[in-house]
Design a protein around this motif. Sequence first.
Motif, PDB file in Angstrom:
ATOM      1  N   PHE A 151       0.860  -1.179   0.000  1.00  0.00           N
ATOM      2  CA  PHE A 151       0.000   0.000   0.000  1.00  0.00           C
ATOM      3  C   PHE A 151       0.896   1.228   0.000  1.00  0.00           C
ATOM      4  O   PHE A 151       1.533   1.554   0.997  1.00  0.00           O
ATOM      5  N   TYR A 152       0.953   1.893  -1.166  1.00  0.00           N
ATOM      6  CA  TYR A 152       1.893   3.002  -1.320  1.00  0.00           C
ATOM      7  C   TYR A 152       1.390   3.962  -2.386  1.00  0.00           C
ATOM      8  O   TYR A 152       0.717   3.577  -3.345  1.00  0.00           O
ATOM      9  N   SER A 153       1.719   5.233  -2.225  1.00  0.00           N
ATOM     10  CA  SER A 153       1.619   6.209  -3.305  1.00  0.00           C
ATOM     11  C   SER A 153       2.632   7.305  -3.008  1.00  0.00           C
ATOM     12  O   SER A 153       3.086   7.461  -1.876  1.00  0.00           O
ATOM     13  N   PHE A 154       3.007   8.050  -4.059  1.00  0.00           N
ATOM     14  CA  PHE A 154       4.043   9.057  -3.834  1.00  0.00           C
ATOM     15  C   PHE A 154       3.548  10.165  -2.906  1.00  0.00           C
ATOM     16  O   PHE A 154       2.365  10.482  -2.839  1.00  0.00           O
ATOM     17  N   SER A 155       4.494  10.776  -2.231  1.00  0.00           N
ATOM     18  CA  SER A 155       4.215  11.740  -1.177  1.00  0.00           C
ATOM     19  C   SER A 155       3.984  13.146  -1.732  1.00  0.00           C
ATOM     20  O   SER A 155       4.518  13.503  -2.784  1.00  0.00           O
ATOM     21  N   PRO A 156       3.211  13.974  -1.002  1.00  0.00           N
ATOM     22  CA  PRO A 156       3.057  15.375  -1.398  1.00  0.00           C
ATOM     23  C   PRO A 156       4.391  16.132  -1.411  1.00  0.00           C
ATOM     24  O   PRO A 156       4.545  17.117  -2.140  1.00  0.00           O
ATOM     25  N   LYS A 157       5.326  15.669  -0.602  1.00  0.00           N
ATOM     26  CA  LYS A 157       6.625  16.349  -0.493  1.00  0.00           C
ATOM     27  C   LYS A 157       7.701  15.311  -0.226  1.00  0.00           C
ATOM     28  O   LYS A 157       7.578  14.504   0.688  1.00  0.00           O
ATOM     29  N   THR A 158       8.765  15.328  -1.017  1.00  0.00           N
ATOM     30  CA  THR A 158       9.852  14.357  -0.866  1.00  0.00           C
ATOM     31  C   THR A 158      11.191  15.064  -0.970  1.00  0.00           C
ATOM     32  O   THR A 158      11.440  15.796  -1.944  1.00  0.00           O
ATOM     33  N   TYR A 159      12.059  14.849   0.011  1.00  0.00           N
ATOM     34  CA  TYR A 159      13.396  15.445  -0.029  1.00  0.00           C
ATOM     35  C   TYR A 159      14.374  14.449  -0.637  1.00  0.00           C
ATOM     36  O   TYR A 159      14.490  13.306  -0.170  1.00  0.00           O
ATOM     37  N   LEU A 160      15.042  14.870  -1.718  1.00  0.00           N
ATOM     38  CA  LEU A 160      16.047  14.046  -2.381  1.00  0.00           C
ATOM     39  C   LEU A 160      17.413  14.431  -1.827  1.00  0.00           C
ATOM     40  O   LEU A 160      17.997  15.432  -2.252  1.00  0.00           O
ATOM     41  N   ASP A 161      17.903  13.651  -0.858  1.00  0.00           N
ATOM     42  CA  ASP A 161      19.119  14.062  -0.155  1.00  0.00           C
ATOM     43  C   ASP A 161      20.343  14.084  -1.064  1.00  0.00           C
ATOM     44  O   ASP A 161      21.228  14.937  -0.900  1.00  0.00           O
ATOM     45  N   ARG A 162      20.408  13.184  -2.045  1.00  0.00           N
ATOM     46  CA  ARG A 162      21.578  13.163  -2.930  1.00  0.00           C
ATOM     47  C   ARG A 162      21.638  14.404  -3.814  1.00  0.00           C
ATOM     48  O   ARG A 162      22.707  14.835  -4.222  1.00  0.00           O
ATOM     49  N   MET A 163      20.475  14.974  -4.113  1.00  0.00           N
ATOM     50  CA  MET A 163      20.413  16.170  -4.949  1.00  0.00           C
ATOM     51  C   MET A 163      20.248  17.448  -4.130  1.00  0.00           C
ATOM     52  O   MET A 163      20.392  18.551  -4.663  1.00  0.00           O
ATOM     53  N   ASP A 164      19.966  17.297  -2.830  1.00  0.00           N
ATOM     54  CA  ASP A 164      19.616  18.439  -1.985  1.00  0.00           C
ATOM     55  C   ASP A 164      18.485  19.233  -2.648  1.00  0.00           C
ATOM     56  O   ASP A 164      18.570  20.442  -2.840  1.00  0.00           O
ATOM     57  N   LEU A 165      17.409  18.515  -2.970  1.00  0.00           N
ATOM     58  CA  LEU A 165      16.297  19.077  -3.723  1.00  0.00           C
ATOM     59  C   LEU A 165      14.997  18.487  -3.177  1.00  0.00           C
ATOM     60  O   LEU A 165      14.935  17.299  -2.867  1.00  0.00           O
ATOM     61  N   THR A 166      13.983  19.316  -3.068  1.00  0.00           N
ATOM     62  CA  THR A 166      12.689  18.867  -2.560  1.00  0.00           C
ATOM     63  C   THR A 166      11.656  18.839  -3.686  1.00  0.00           C
ATOM     64  O   THR A 166      11.481  19.834  -4.400  1.00  0.00           O
ATOM     65  N   VAL A 167      10.993  17.697  -3.845  1.00  0.00           N
ATOM     66  CA  VAL A 167       9.922  17.542  -4.822  1.00  0.00           C
ATOM     67  C   VAL A 167       8.598  17.841  -4.134  1.00  0.00           C
ATOM     68  O   VAL A 167       8.325  17.328  -3.044  1.00  0.00           O
ATOM     69  N   ILE A 168       7.768  18.688  -4.752  1.00  0.00           N
ATOM     70  CA  ILE A 168       6.440  18.979  -4.203  1.00  0.00           C
ATOM     71  C   ILE A 168       5.374  18.716  -5.265  1.00  0.00           C
ATOM     72  O   ILE A 168       5.648  18.784  -6.464  1.00  0.00           O
ATOM     73  N   ARG A 169       4.159  18.409  -4.798  1.00  0.00           N
ATOM     74  CA  ARG A 169       3.044  18.099  -5.701  1.00  0.00           C
ATOM     75  C   ARG A 169       1.833  18.962  -5.317  1.00  0.00           C
ATOM     76  O   ARG A 169       0.908  18.495  -4.649  1.00  0.00           O
ATOM     77  N   PRO A 170       1.817  20.212  -5.765  1.00  0.00           N
ATOM     78  CA  PRO A 170       0.812  21.175  -5.282  1.00  0.00           C
ATOM     79  C   PRO A 170      -0.611  20.974  -5.790  1.00  0.00           C
ATOM     80  O   PRO A 170      -1.537  21.564  -5.222  1.00  0.00           O
ATOM     81  N   ILE A 171      -0.832  20.196  -6.859  1.00  0.00           N
ATOM     82  CA  ILE A 171      -2.220  20.023  -7.336  1.00  0.00           C
ATOM     83  C   ILE A 171      -2.754  18.630  -6.989  1.00  0.00           C
ATOM     84  O   ILE A 171      -3.607  18.088  -7.677  1.00  0.00           O
ATOM     85  N   MET A 172      -2.279  18.083  -5.885  1.00  0.00           N
ATOM     86  CA  MET A 172      -2.653  16.737  -5.473  1.00  0.00           C
ATOM     87  C   MET A 172      -4.139  16.609  -5.130  1.00  0.00           C
ATOM     88  O   MET A 172      -4.684  15.504  -5.131  1.00  0.00           O
ATOM     89  N   PHE A 173      -4.834  17.717  -4.836  1.00  0.00           N
ATOM     90  CA  PHE A 173      -6.255  17.661  -4.500  1.00  0.00           C
ATOM     91  C   PHE A 173      -7.148  17.922  -5.712  1.00  0.00           C
ATOM     92  O   PHE A 173      -8.375  17.935  -5.585  1.00  0.00           O
ATOM     93  N   VAL A 174      -6.553  18.134  -6.868  1.00  0.00           N
ATOM     94  CA  VAL A 174      -7.316  18.447  -8.080  1.00  0.00           C
ATOM     95  C   VAL A 174      -7.590  17.171  -8.868  1.00  0.00           C
ATOM     96  O   VAL A 174      -6.678  16.390  -9.140  1.00  0.00           O
ATOM     97  N   GLU A 175      -8.845  16.949  -9.252  1.00  0.00           N
ATOM     98  CA  GLU A 175      -9.197  15.775 -10.046  1.00  0.00           C
ATOM     99  C   GLU A 175      -8.832  15.994 -11.519  1.00  0.00           C
ATOM    100  O   GLU A 175      -8.837  17.125 -12.013  1.00  0.00           O
ATOM    101  N   GLU A 176      -8.554  14.893 -12.212  1.00  0.00           N
ATOM    102  CA  GLU A 176      -8.176  15.007 -13.620  1.00  0.00           C
ATOM    103  C   GLU A 176      -9.285  15.647 -14.449  1.00  0.00           C
ATOM    104  O   GLU A 176      -9.011  16.429 -15.362  1.00  0.00           O
ATOM    105  N   LYS A 177     -10.537  15.338 -14.145  1.00  0.00           N
ATOM    106  CA  LYS A 177     -11.636  15.928 -14.916  1.00  0.00           C
ATOM    107  C   LYS A 177     -11.643  17.444 -14.773  1.00  0.00           C
ATOM    108  O   LYS A 177     -12.017  18.170 -15.724  1.00  0.00           O
ATOM    109  N   ASP A 178     -11.217  17.950 -13.620  1.00  0.00           N
ATOM    110  CA  ASP A 178     -11.146  19.397 -13.426  1.00  0.00           C
ATOM    111  C   ASP A 178      -9.960  19.990 -14.183  1.00  0.00           C
ATOM    112  O   ASP A 178     -10.026  21.133 -14.651  1.00  0.00           O
ATOM    113  N   VAL A 179      -8.867  19.235 -14.267  1.00  0.00           N
ATOM    114  CA  VAL A 179      -7.731  19.678 -15.079  1.00  0.00           C
ATOM    115  C   VAL A 179      -8.159  19.807 -16.541  1.00  0.00           C
ATOM    116  O   VAL A 179      -7.826  20.786 -17.223  1.00  0.00           O
TER     117      VAL A 179
END
Length: 250
Positions: A151-179
Amino acid sequence: MQLQRLLSYTRKAVDEYNLIQEGDHIAVGISGGKDSLTLLYALHGLKRFYPKRFQLSAVSVDLGFDDFDLSPVQVLCKELEIPYQIVKSDIYHILFDIRKESNPCSLCAKMRKGALNQAVKEMGCNKVAYAHHKDDIVETMLLSLIFEGRFYSFSPKTYLDRMDLTVIRPIMFVEEKDVIGFRNKYELPVVKSKCPVDGYTKRQYAKELLHSLDKEHPGAKERMFHAILNGNIKGWPERIQIKPCPKEMS
């Protein structure tokens, strides 16, 4: 979907998962598709009034397909006054001409993200925004259950320590039909994918399965999404409870 509603959902994600900090320089990963262009509009709009000031840039990885023209995205970024960079690559040539991959998606995604993240760092950004929406999150959970047994799905926010970079997913609450509705209403300059396996992937299978489940059992997608939010998935940040997002905003 109205821009105001998109901004409401975006701010909900940003606030509940603490996605943006004062002084952030965020790069939006632009594929040319409807999702990434919607995300670009969302963060551009949020930047105008969000109390934490942040910079915004955009970057695309050109995989090397013939006749893949990103000039409409260049025009849009110029109109929005967002710096935009296109990273040239030989990913298509490597996958299809040299390696002759029959199932290229996983390796393609890895190579594309590597090129994107490297460019983002070189641009001086500390965060990169991916355009994954609500349906993507549920589809990823289904793929993980079916093909990985977890049971897994990607996180709203993930820190990539090797890159010192943070991935964010700001439209995670938006449905595809609305897009899709937003794309149509605001006539987004979508650049059609040139990938020869587009529409024939496991991701497409999960999309069709989710549509079928939600049609046969109305509300199933929403219940699965909330199961993910409340599932204590490893790596997910703590959620800050905010007022519910209104269904409709004028």
